[in-house]
Design a protein around this motif. Structure first.
Motif, short mmCIF file in Angstrom:
data_model
loop_
_atom_site.label_atom_id
_atom_site.label_comp_id
_atom_site.label_asym_id
_atom_site.label_seq_id
_atom_site.Cartn_x
_atom_site.Cartn_y
_atom_site.Cartn_z
N ALA A 1 0.91 -1.77 0.12
CA ALA A 1 0.24 0.19 0.23
C ALA A 1 0.66 1.41 -0.12
CB ALA A 1 -0.81 0.06 0.87
N SER A 2 2.04 0.78 0.14
CA SER A 2 3.16 2.29 -0.23
C SER A 2 3.44 2.54 -2.21
CB SER A 2 4.32 2.20 0.30
OG SER A 2 5.40 3.18 0.63
N GLY A 3 3.27 4.21 -2.24
CA GLY A 3 4.10 4.33 -3.23
C GLY A 3 5.25 4.66 -4.06
N ARG A 4 5.90 4.67 -2.33
CA ARG A 4 7.06 5.03 -2.81
C ARG A 4 7.66 3.52 -3.87
NH1 ARG A 4 11.39 8.92 -3.93
NH2 ARG A 4 10.23 9.73 -2.05
N ASP B 1 7.53 -1.62 -20.71
CA ASP B 1 6.33 -1.76 -20.28
C ASP B 1 5.92 -2.22 -18.64
OD1 ASP B 1 4.81 -1.68 -22.80
OD2 ASP B 1 5.01 -3.72 -23.01
N GLU B 2 7.10 -2.75 -17.82
CA GLU B 2 6.83 -3.69 -16.71
C GLU B 2 7.16 -2.20 -15.90
OE1 GLU B 2 7.97 -7.50 -15.89
OE2 GLU B 2 9.27 -6.59 -17.57
N ALA B 3 7.82 -1.34 -15.85
CA ALA B 3 8.06 0.39 -15.34
C ALA B 3 6.67 0.64 -15.29
CB ALA B 3 9.18 0.66 -16.13
N LYS B 4 6.48 1.16 -16.76
CA LYS B 4 5.01 2.32 -16.64
C LYS B 4 3.30 1.92 -15.47
CE LYS B 4 1.53 4.22 -20.17
NZ LYS B 4 0.36 3.81 -19.15
N ALA B 5 3.79 0.27 -15.94
CA ALA B 5 2.76 -0.38 -14.83
C ALA B 5 2.95 -0.14 -13.18
CB ALA B 5 2.52 -2.03 -15.42
N ALA B 6 4.50 -0.26 -13.06
CA ALA B 6 4.71 0.05 -11.77
C ALA B 6 4.55 1.50 -11.22
CB ALA B 6 6.08 -0.46 -11.61
N MET B 7 5.10 2.14 -12.58
CA MET B 7 4.12 3.44 -11.89
C MET B 7 2.79 4.77 -11.96
SD MET B 7 5.36 7.02 -11.86
CE MET B 7 7.41 6.41 -11.60
N ASP B 8 2.09 3.04 -12.85
CA ASP B 8 0.64 3.70 -12.59
C ASP B 8 -0.46 3.56 -11.53
OD1 ASP B 8 0.28 4.85 -14.95
OD2 ASP B 8 0.11 2.54 -16.08
N LYS B 9 0.38 2.50 -10.57
CA LYS B 9 0.22 1.25 -9.13
C LYS B 9 0.94 2.61 -8.46
CE LYS B 9 -0.85 -1.26 -6.32
NZ LYS B 9 -2.85 -1.36 -5.92
N ALA B 10 1.81 3.39 -8.47
CA ALA B 10 2.22 3.95 -7.63
C ALA B 10 1.39 6.04 -7.77
CB ALA B 10 4.32 4.65 -7.97
N LEU B 11 1.42 5.88 -8.72
CA LEU B 11 0.43 7.16 -9.02
C LEU B 11 -1.03 6.76 -8.66
CD1 LEU B 11 1.68 8.67 -12.33
CD2 LEU B 11 1.99 9.58 -10.51
N ALA B 12 -1.52 5.45 -8.04
CA ALA B 12 -3.11 5.94 -8.18
C ALA B 12 -2.50 5.40 -6.30
CB ALA B 12 -3.04 4.11 -8.47
N LEU B 13 -1.71 4.89 -6.04
CA LEU B 13 -0.71 5.05 -4.46
C LEU B 13 -1.11 5.75 -3.58
CD1 LEU B 13 0.62 2.16 -3.93
CD2 LEU B 13 -2.01 2.56 -3.14
N ARG B 14 -0.75 7.21 -4.57
CA ARG B 14 0.39 8.19 -4.42
C ARG B 14 -0.19 9.59 -5.18
NH1 ARG B 14 6.56 8.92 -1.55
NH2 ARG B 14 5.52 10.92 -1.75
N PRO B 15 -1.49 10.17 -4.99
CA PRO B 15 -2.50 11.13 -6.51
C PRO B 15 -2.10 12.19 -6.63
CG PRO B 15 -4.23 9.88 -4.91
CD PRO B 15 -2.93 8.93 -4.79
#
Length: 557
Positions: free
Chosen positions: A487-490, A506-520
């Motif tokens: 549950a942490s974006g960092r 592609d994996e980098a973008k997916a990980a960043m999307d998850k990070a931005l969802a956790l830390r909008p």
């Protein structure tokens, strides 16, 4: 008296003083190492030579040596390592011109710890004879001092002696089956070695479990049994007060059996006992010193702290506000409770880090947290909750040199404290010492205490590898951290940077999307740590990671 680089080292008093004449506080083992260095200036001392001299007849790991070296460099302002130099493959060189100065014969007699190594005696200066009147004056002064001490002892005995070190008899851990005996013996050794590092604890290790602890005059006895059940090690430990036979502490430790790394399992079993035991010992030492307004937190204050601080690293902004209200109210009802005050300071620091205050409120919260912690240190300079909170505070406010000292002090009362090791690692990162940071994070992982913080030092190890440009090595650590605390974006942002550097876009973008969802609302500007006091190597590596994050989809503004 030894003088070097603007410092004075008083060997009789075991005291280091700066150019202003003010004593610099160092742990006994650290001052012993400094005396050894200063009396052998210009000579390379091997690691083993240092260990044998500072920890005679006690087996300690490299981390104890490195901790003393770090503390000395901090005290001497030797960030560039120009005084204590590492000679690759050989040891350490104390590279400073040392001069010897005579000490006045009237100096107070110092009782030397028999565990401390002796150093060559300085040439004895000429003794100046004093007259009969001076002798009578000194005698009268001595009588006066003794009289005052006697009165003080009758009125307030704690002011004379305080609470001295306690003695623990660490009994051999017994094994439920004969094939577990070697494992039990090695865990006992690791536990005893760790407890021996605690500043206010003396450790005795009887050779047989049946030996009576009273014969070695131990205050407490530590004992335990090791079992092997359902694919796991089970260690049950307890501490008994020798005078009464009452059990004052117990802990069960369970660890999955992994035949591939027995040494790691021994380390974690010992730490699983040692960490909570160090906390209990520290609490016992301070329990007798608490005033009526600062009773044990086992009552209502303890419940409030537990509720307010639960999962502090995963707290939402709404829960943060509710926790602060809860602690503020409790502290209003019990204003002298140090533990409540420390919990509030730690929570406010979390709010500052997560940018849950306005700019003005953030500065006020930081000032208030500092004032609370510094007051706590004055009241209880050896109290682990205060030391650990201050260690975290100094790191979060980019006071890195001070943080290293505070975190090392925490370890001197709890050598298995993963939180302190983690913050030393973070400090080393910001000082550009990436390899040393990695050592700290991996040491915390070997101890794995407290387990609730495991994700942090695994994240730290991943960060260290990433800062060294080793993205492939960073991946498993970052992935493990996320598996524990998703549950942490960092961690997702760091994982995104690792994937990006490895060409796995592609994996980098997916990980960043998850990070931005956790830390909008995150962007390159508002996620960067403040650069105050940070090393240029750290800032350069941070810039590389930031560019990888932007390439993976992190907005620049």
């Amino acid at each position: 008296m030894l003088r070097f680089s603007g410092f004075e080292l008083d060997r009789q008093r075991a005291e280091l003083r700066g150019a202003d004449g003010v004593a610099i506080k160092l742990r006994p083992k650290t001052i012993t190492m400094l005396i050894l260095f200063a009396t052998r200036s210009g000579r390379v001392l091997s690691k083993q030579e240092l260990m044998d001299a500072v920890w005679p007849n006690v087996h300690v790991g490299d981390d104890s040596l490195f901790q003393c070296i770090r503390e000395l460099r901090t005290a001497l302002g030797d960030d560039r390592r120009q005084i204590i130099k590492l000679v690759q493959g050989r040891g350490y060189l104390f590279d400073a011109e040392v001069t010897q100065m005579p000490v006045a014969p009237a100096s107070a007699t110092v009782q030397h710890d028999p565990d401390q190594p002796s150093t060559p005696a300085l040439p004895t200066p000429p003794v100046r004879r004093i007259g009969r009147r001076a002798v009578w004056a000194l005698a009268a002064a001595a009588v006066l001092v003794m009289g005052l001490a006697l009165v003080t002892a009758m009125v307030a005995p704690g002011l004379v002696t305080g609470r001295g070190p306690i003695t623990l008899a660490v009994m051999p851990i017994t094994a439920a089956e004969s094939d577990l005996a070697a494992m039990a013996r090695d865990v006992t050794t690791r536990l005893g070695d760790g407890l021996a590092k605690i500043d206010n604890v003396h450790v005795a290790t009887p050779q047989v479990a049946a030996q009576d602890a009273r014969t070695i005059k131990a205050d407490f006895v530590v004992s335990g049994e090791l079992l092997k059940r359902d694919g796991a090690w089970e260690l049950r430990a307890r501490m008994t007060r020798t005078a009464t036979g009452n059990i004052v502490w117990t802990v069960p430790v369970s660890l999955a059996i992994d035949d591939s790394d027995v040494l790691l399992q021994q380390s974690r079993l010992a730490a699983g006992v040692g960490h909570p035991l160090a906390l209990r010992i520290n609490a016992l030492l301070h329990a007798e010193q608490k005033p009526a307004s600062d009773q044990s937190t086992s009552g209502s204050a303890g419940v409030v702290i537990e509720q307010a601080m639960a999962s502090i690293t995963q707290t939402s902004q709404e829960r943060f506000a509710a926790s602060q209200t809860m602690l503020d109210k409790a502290l209003t009802d019990d204003p002298g409770n140090v533990d409540l005050a420390i919990a509030l300071a730690a929570l406010q620091l979390r709010g500052v880090q997560m940018v849950w205050y306005s700019a003005a409120d953030s500065a006020a919260a930081e000032r208030k947290a500092r004032a609370i912690l510094e007051r706590g240190l004055k009241l209880k300079p050896d109290y682990l909750p205060v030391l650990e909170a201050y260690c975290r505070f100094l790191n979060a406010t980019n006071e890195f040199v001070e943080s290293l000292v505070a975190c090392a002090r925490t370890l001197s009362f709890d050598p298995w404290n993963g939180v302190a090791l983690y913050h030393i690692g973070l400090t080393q990162l910001q000082l550009g010492r990436f390899e040393e940071a990695l050592v700290m994070f991996k040491q915390a992982d070997r101890f794995d205490t407290p387990r609730v913080s495991r994700w942090t030092w695994q994240l730290g190890a991943g960060m260290s590898y990433l800062f060294m440009g080793r993205a492939e090595d960073a991946l498993p650590w970052l992935q493990s951290s996320i598996a524990i605390t998703p549950a942490s974006g960092r961690p997702y942002m760091l994982l995104s940077a690792a994937y990006q550097q490895l060409g796995r876009h592609d994996e980098a973008k997916a990980a960043m999307d998850k990070a931005l969802a956790l830390r909008p609302g995150s962007n390159l500007n508002n996620i960067a740590p403040p650069p105050k006091n940070a090393n240029t190597a750290f800032l350069a590596a941070l810039g590389t990671i930031g560019r990888a994050n932007v390439a993976a989809g992190l907005p620049e503004r």
